[in-house]
Enzyme design. Sequence first.
Site, PDB file in Angstrom:
ATOM      1  N   GLU A   1       0.812  -1.220   0.000  1.00 63.11           N
ATOM      2  CA  GLU A   1       0.000   0.000   0.000  1.00 63.11           C
ATOM      3  C   GLU A   1       0.847   1.272   0.000  1.00 63.11           C
ATOM      4  OE1 GLU A   1      -4.272  -0.673   1.794  1.00 63.11           O
ATOM      5  OE2 GLU A   1      -2.761  -1.077   3.340  1.00 63.11           O
TER       6      GLU A   1
ATOM      7  N   HIS B   1      -0.689   4.529   8.391  1.00 63.52           N
ATOM      8  CA  HIS B   1      -1.800   3.647   8.033  1.00 63.52           C
ATOM      9  C   HIS B   1      -1.852   2.518   9.049  1.00 63.52           C
ATOM     10  CE1 HIS B   1      -4.794   1.442   5.918  1.00 63.52           C
ATOM     11  NE2 HIS B   1      -3.996   0.420   5.672  1.00 63.52           N
TER      12      HIS B   1
ATOM     13  N   HIS C   1      -4.696  -0.410  11.359  1.00 61.34           N
ATOM     14  CA  HIS C   1      -5.926  -1.201  11.310  1.00 61.34           C
ATOM     15  C   HIS C   1      -6.528  -1.353  12.709  1.00 61.34           C
ATOM     16  CE1 HIS C   1      -4.563  -3.498   7.406  1.00 61.34           C
ATOM     17  NE2 HIS C   1      -4.474  -2.187   7.289  1.00 61.34           N
TER      18      HIS C   1
ATOM     19  N   HIS D   1     -11.448  -1.649   6.964  1.00 59.21           N
ATOM     20  CA  HIS D   1     -10.009  -1.707   6.703  1.00 59.21           C
ATOM     21  C   HIS D   1      -9.201  -1.055   7.824  1.00 59.21           C
ATOM     22  CE1 HIS D   1      -6.675  -0.908   3.430  1.00 59.21           C
ATOM     23  NE2 HIS D   1      -6.166  -1.349   4.565  1.00 59.21           N
TER      24      HIS D   1
END
Length: 245
Positions: A90, A109, A111, A177
């Site tokens: 990603e 990023h 989760h 996500h």
Amino acid sequence: MTTPPPSVELAPLRTHIAAACRVLAARGLADGILGHISLRVDARRLLVRCRGPEERGLAFTTAADIRLVDLDGQAGAEGELDGGYAPPNELPLHTEVLRRRSDVDSVVHAHPPAVVAADLAGLAIRPVVGAFDIPGTRLAAGGVPVYPRGVLVRDRRLAGEMVTAMGDRPVVLLRGHGLTSAAEDVAMAVLQSVSVDQLASLSLRVVSAGGTLTDLPEADFAELPDLGAGFNTTTAWRHELARLP
């Protein structure tokens, strides 16, 4: 044996990003091997947590896992991707934010399960608390948008959709996500993520207890002081680092 990172002059930044990755894991925002943090170095290059030959997950990130790449995912200097290292799938999630947001130098990023659960339950991130978390309340009051696709953001097309959904906000949720947090520096990008996770967790607990989520009254919001970056970021970041094993 893990190949030591090249470009020694970037060593302090590598150490800083690696510690930030461990903070995310310690806070429960990125369990297992998922999640990554990046930092812009110049107009074309960034440091980012890469996949390595001895992958052990975010909680065990070392400076050697932080590699210099360009916006297209190529090595940013000689030897940066030697030894079996590769950018995360990603990477476009990071690079598209950096391409489009001149106000951003760091992207997180993660989760967080509570963030995913709250969003799937239809619970928006709202300013439901006050002095409990003043920076988080201010962030929520400005709105936390949602990118409504539960996809792996692996190319510029998907990353562009996410950045469009994000707009000029510091955090965007990714349906089913996780979240993406963007800021001027690594510490702020991580602390924003922690605040959003706390608000999501509290919202789930309130609703599970049979309560109703209500935004902080405007009069109370107006009374919340700005405690300054020295407290909100510097001191808060020292605390996060001190929490690490």
